[in-house]
Design a protein around this motif. Structure first.
Motif, short mmCIF file in Angstrom:
data_model
loop_
_atom_site.label_atom_id
_atom_site.label_comp_id
_atom_site.label_asym_id
_atom_site.label_seq_id
_atom_site.Cartn_x
_atom_site.Cartn_y
_atom_site.Cartn_z
N THR A 33 0.82 -1.21 0.00
CA THR A 33 0.00 0.00 0.00
C THR A 33 0.86 1.26 0.00
O THR A 33 0.47 2.27 -0.57
N LEU A 36 1.55 3.10 -3.26
CA LEU A 36 0.47 3.94 -3.78
C LEU A 36 0.59 5.35 -3.22
O LEU A 36 0.41 6.34 -3.93
N THR A 37 0.92 5.45 -1.93
CA THR A 37 1.12 6.75 -1.30
C THR A 37 2.34 7.44 -1.88
O THR A 37 2.33 8.66 -2.11
N GLU A 39 3.44 7.31 -4.83
CA GLU A 39 3.15 7.87 -6.15
C GLU A 39 2.09 8.97 -6.08
O GLU A 39 2.27 10.05 -6.64
#
Length: 200
Positions: A33, A36-37, A39
């Motif tokens: 996860t 995702l942060t 990016e």
């Protein structure tokens, strides 16, 4: 103290005595996860590269364990397309270098490799796992220290310099999502050779 001794102290024997919590390969799934942060909030996209660093042992049992890692990753390549290279760096440390455009497959492969060494009784030989990201031509790494059971950011800028401002920004955004090392003395720089990754 030489570079090799410093690596041993920070990622190896010295850190083992100072460990704040037991390392767990399951921690690696936090990157599933966190990327995702990286990016969405920070503009750092995965490069498609990750690596596992370990210290070799001259023993038949360890050679068998390494062959088991290779077999596990070969099976994984057939399923996910993740490719693996086994390399030795200039300091004598060994790396499993993984490549895949699907970041979650990289995380899974690093976990499989590290978990296999743990199950074969060689978890103490694991030093670090690295995940590479890039923004505007600058590469940043999240490093998981197996001896500390925590992550830290590393952003080399060339030569023997690092971008600590960006490192602290990464820490502030990802702390809580990842178990970030709170003692910056253990944010050890894994200097790359030239413009290459730390594994060469």
């Amino acid at each position: 103290m030489g570079v090799l001794d410093a690596i041993r102290q920070v990622l190896g024997l010295g850190a083992e005595a100072d460990a704040t919590r037991e390392a767990d390969p399951e921690d690696l799934f936090g990157m599933s996860t966190a990327y995702l942060t990286m990016e969405a909030d920070l503009g750092f996209a995965p490069t498609g590269d990750a690596a596992l660093c370990f210290a070799d042992v001259d023993s038949t049992a360890f050679r068998r364990a390494r062959e088991e890692v290779e077999a596990v990753l070969d099976l994984g390549e057939a399923e996910t397309g993740t490719t693996a290279d086994f390399v030795e760096d200039a300091h004598g440390y060994h790396w499993v270098v993984l490549h895949d455009r699907e970041f979650e497959d990289l995380v899974t492969s690093v976990h499989f490799a590290s978990d296999t060494l743990v199950e074969e009784g060689f978890g103490s030989r694991l030093l670090a796992a690295l995940f590479a990201f890039q923004r505007d031509g600058r590469t940043a790494y999240w490093v998981y220290s197996f001896r500390r059971g925590s992550y830290y950011p590393f952003v080399p800028t060339g030569g023997r310099e690092r971008d600590q401002r960006t490192e602290f920004k990464l820490e502030s955004v990802l702390d809580g999502e990842l178990s970030v090392e709170d003692d910056t003395a253990y944010w050890y720089p894994l200097w790359p050779e030239g413009d290459a990754h730390p594994w060469g």
